[in-house]
Design a protein around this motif. Structure first.
Motif, mmCIF file in Angstrom:
data_model
loop_
_atom_site.group_PDB
_atom_site.id
_atom_site.type_symbol
_atom_site.label_atom_id
_atom_site.label_comp_id
_atom_site.label_asym_id
_atom_site.label_seq_id
_atom_site.Cartn_x
_atom_site.Cartn_y
_atom_site.Cartn_z
ATOM 1 N N TYR A 37 25.486 23.832 -27.059
ATOM 2 C CA TYR A 37 24.132 23.718 -28.148
ATOM 3 C C TYR A 37 24.725 25.175 -29.156
ATOM 4 C CZ TYR A 37 20.163 24.398 -30.563
ATOM 5 O OH TYR A 37 19.193 24.073 -31.290
ATOM 6 N N GLY A 38 24.414 25.149 -30.333
ATOM 7 C CA GLY A 38 24.661 25.951 -31.690
ATOM 8 C C GLY A 38 26.208 25.448 -32.180
ATOM 9 N N GLN A 39 26.857 24.606 -31.282
ATOM 10 C CA GLN A 39 28.473 24.128 -31.856
ATOM 11 C C GLN A 39 28.115 22.918 -32.658
ATOM 12 O OE1 GLN A 39 31.474 25.670 -31.493
ATOM 13 N NE2 GLN A 39 29.515 27.284 -30.257
ATOM 14 N N PRO A 40 29.138 22.684 -33.779
ATOM 15 C CA PRO A 40 29.029 21.891 -34.463
ATOM 16 C C PRO A 40 29.115 19.792 -33.738
ATOM 17 C CG PRO A 40 30.267 22.591 -35.870
ATOM 18 C CD PRO A 40 30.225 23.698 -34.059
ATOM 19 N N TYR A 41 27.844 19.249 -34.409
ATOM 20 C CA TYR A 41 27.587 18.623 -33.740
ATOM 21 C C TYR A 41 28.080 16.968 -34.256
ATOM 22 C CZ TYR A 41 23.605 18.891 -36.699
ATOM 23 O OH TYR A 41 22.585 18.681 -37.330
ATOM 24 N N SER A 42 28.496 15.932 -33.477
ATOM 25 C CA SER A 42 29.381 14.984 -34.486
ATOM 26 C C SER A 42 28.505 13.917 -34.341
ATOM 27 C CB SER A 42 30.546 14.266 -32.862
ATOM 28 O OG SER A 42 30.404 14.182 -32.198
ATOM 29 N N ALA A 43 27.498 13.668 -33.454
ATOM 30 C CA ALA A 43 26.363 12.777 -34.375
ATOM 31 C C ALA A 43 25.298 13.186 -33.674
ATOM 32 C CB ALA A 43 27.086 11.606 -33.062
ATOM 33 N N ILE A 44 23.973 12.936 -34.110
ATOM 34 C CA ILE A 44 22.671 12.915 -34.324
ATOM 35 C C ILE A 44 21.615 11.576 -33.789
ATOM 36 C CG2 ILE A 44 22.259 13.088 -36.548
ATOM 37 C CD1 ILE A 44 20.313 15.330 -36.570
ATOM 38 N N ALA A 45 20.148 11.578 -33.992
ATOM 39 C CA ALA A 45 20.030 10.551 -32.835
ATOM 40 C C ALA A 45 18.338 10.952 -33.476
ATOM 41 C CB ALA A 45 19.972 10.293 -31.798
ATOM 42 N N ASN A 46 17.651 10.352 -34.333
ATOM 43 C CA ASN A 46 15.977 11.292 -34.939
ATOM 44 C C ASN A 46 15.704 9.097 -33.716
ATOM 45 O OD1 ASN A 46 16.102 13.606 -35.622
ATOM 46 N ND2 ASN A 46 16.874 12.585 -37.470
ATOM 47 N N ILE A 47 14.274 10.261 -33.077
ATOM 48 C CA ILE A 47 13.892 8.833 -31.583
ATOM 49 C C ILE A 47 12.576 9.539 -31.910
ATOM 50 C CG2 ILE A 47 13.770 8.110 -29.243
ATOM 51 C CD1 ILE A 47 16.715 9.411 -29.602
ATOM 52 N N ASN A 48 11.799 8.539 -32.175
ATOM 53 C CA ASN A 48 9.920 8.451 -32.006
ATOM 54 C C ASN A 48 9.990 7.936 -31.187
ATOM 55 O OD1 ASN A 48 9.124 9.558 -34.510
ATOM 56 N ND2 ASN A 48 10.119 8.001 -35.277
ATOM 57 N N LEU A 49 8.845 8.352 -29.812
ATOM 58 C CA LEU A 49 8.143 7.761 -28.546
ATOM 59 C C LEU A 49 7.310 7.189 -28.580
ATOM 60 C CD1 LEU A 49 9.843 10.466 -26.357
ATOM 61 C CD2 LEU A 49 10.896 7.868 -26.381
ATOM 62 N N ASN A 50 6.198 6.000 -28.321
ATOM 63 C CA ASN A 50 5.749 5.363 -28.607
ATOM 64 C C ASN A 50 4.676 4.896 -26.714
ATOM 65 O OD1 ASN A 50 2.266 4.863 -29.089
ATOM 66 N ND2 ASN A 50 2.993 3.367 -30.705
ATOM 67 N N GLY A 51 4.609 5.354 -26.161
ATOM 68 C CA GLY A 51 4.248 4.382 -24.498
ATOM 69 C C GLY A 51 5.504 4.667 -23.816
ATOM 70 N N ASP A 52 5.295 3.353 -23.469
ATOM 71 C CA ASP A 52 6.692 2.877 -23.108
ATOM 72 C C ASP A 52 7.497 2.221 -24.028
ATOM 73 O OD1 ASP A 52 5.930 0.319 -23.215
ATOM 74 O OD2 ASP A 52 5.941 0.019 -20.926
ATOM 75 N N ASN A 53 7.564 2.653 -25.227
ATOM 76 C CA ASN A 53 8.319 2.102 -26.113
ATOM 77 C C ASN A 53 9.237 3.232 -26.988
ATOM 78 O OD1 ASN A 53 7.947 -1.244 -26.396
ATOM 79 N ND2 ASN A 53 5.849 0.139 -26.332
ATOM 80 N N ALA A 54 10.820 2.868 -27.478
ATOM 81 C CA ALA A 54 11.158 3.637 -28.198
ATOM 82 C C ALA A 54 11.435 3.337 -29.880
ATOM 83 C CB ALA A 54 11.967 4.595 -27.298
ATOM 84 N N TYR A 55 12.504 4.071 -30.995
ATOM 85 C CA TYR A 55 12.515 3.198 -31.751
ATOM 86 C C TYR A 55 13.187 4.429 -32.709
ATOM 87 C CZ TYR A 55 13.186 1.681 -36.497
ATOM 88 O OH TYR A 55 13.889 1.655 -37.861
ATOM 89 N N VAL A 56 14.181 4.298 -32.026
ATOM 90 C CA VAL A 56 15.467 4.842 -33.004
ATOM 91 C C VAL A 56 15.699 5.204 -34.544
ATOM 92 C CG1 VAL A 56 18.200 5.792 -33.249
ATOM 93 C CG2 VAL A 56 17.020 5.126 -30.812
ATOM 94 N N ASP A 57 15.111 5.798 -35.368
ATOM 95 C CA ASP A 57 14.709 6.121 -36.454
ATOM 96 C C ASP A 57 15.800 6.762 -37.633
ATOM 97 O OD1 ASP A 57 14.433 8.273 -36.374
ATOM 98 O OD2 ASP A 57 12.472 7.979 -37.247
ATOM 99 N N GLY A 58 16.526 7.022 -36.928
ATOM 100 C CA GLY A 58 17.485 8.112 -37.698
ATOM 101 C C GLY A 58 19.097 8.054 -36.094
ATOM 102 N N LEU A 59 20.336 8.138 -36.939
ATOM 103 C CA LEU A 59 21.289 7.315 -35.962
ATOM 104 C C LEU A 59 22.630 7.986 -36.859
ATOM 105 C CD1 LEU A 59 23.127 7.564 -33.147
ATOM 106 C CD2 LEU A 59 22.813 5.220 -33.620
ATOM 107 N N MET A 60 23.229 8.910 -37.065
ATOM 108 C CA MET A 60 24.187 8.992 -37.661
ATOM 109 C C MET A 60 25.423 10.252 -37.148
ATOM 110 S SD MET A 60 23.027 10.120 -41.171
ATOM 111 C CE MET A 60 22.259 12.218 -40.759
ATOM 112 N N THR A 61 26.909 9.415 -37.793
ATOM 113 C CA THR A 61 27.618 10.300 -36.965
ATOM 114 C C THR A 61 28.941 10.265 -37.799
ATOM 115 O OG1 THR A 61 29.179 7.807 -37.158
ATOM 116 C CG2 THR A 61 28.054 8.782 -34.601
ATOM 117 N N ASN A 62 29.372 11.569 -37.938
ATOM 118 C CA ASN A 62 30.509 12.386 -38.483
ATOM 119 C C ASN A 62 31.279 11.328 -39.089
ATOM 120 O OD1 ASN A 62 32.573 12.630 -37.114
ATOM 121 N ND2 ASN A 62 32.413 14.868 -37.196
#
Length: 128
Positions: A37-62
């Motif tokens: 943690y704190g080092q430059p990262y190579s990928a990022i994912a933003n995830i929304n949770l609703n009950g037993d469902n998840a939606y990956v609404d952003g996934l980016m890699t360098n």
């Protein structure tokens, strides 16, 4: 590398935490692919949770690092630990978006090994 805060805390971790008259519910997660943690990262994912469902609404890699099956299996394992059963995500390829859905509870031999398929308790980690 991050250290687990407490085995006792990891056993009781839930998506809902009550403090006084407030309930804090985890509804959104930002995941980063990085060794420490704190080092430059190579990928990022933003995830929304609703009950037993998840939606990956952003996934980016360098530009130097692709999202590979091992990355997907790691995120899938996180979902299993949270009790998520269904994941939806959009995939962009050749400048076109296609919607995908994945059943997390269905484990294929090439997705997760037998040893990893059992739900494990979440562990809190210190980041500072």
């Amino acid at each position: 590398m991050s250290e687990p805060i407490s085995e006792k805390e990891s056993e009781t971790l839930s998506r809902c935490i009550k403090i006084d008259d407030w309930i804090f519910e985890i509804k959104m997660v930002r995941a980063i692919r990085v060794e420490e943690y704190g080092q430059p990262y190579s990928a990022i994912a933003n995830i929304n949770l609703n009950g037993d469902n998840a939606y990956v609404d952003g996934l980016m890699t360098n530009s130097d690092a692709e999202f590979v099956r091992e990355d997907f299996n790691t995120i899938k394992e996180y979902f299993k630990r949270l009790g998520v059963k269904q994941v939806q995500f959009d995939r962009y390829k050749n400048q076109q978006s296609t919607a995908h859905s994945h059943d997390v509870s269905t484990a294929h031999s090439h997705d997760v090994s037998t040893a990893e398929s059992k739900p494990q308790p979440l562990q809190l980690v210190s980041v500072g």
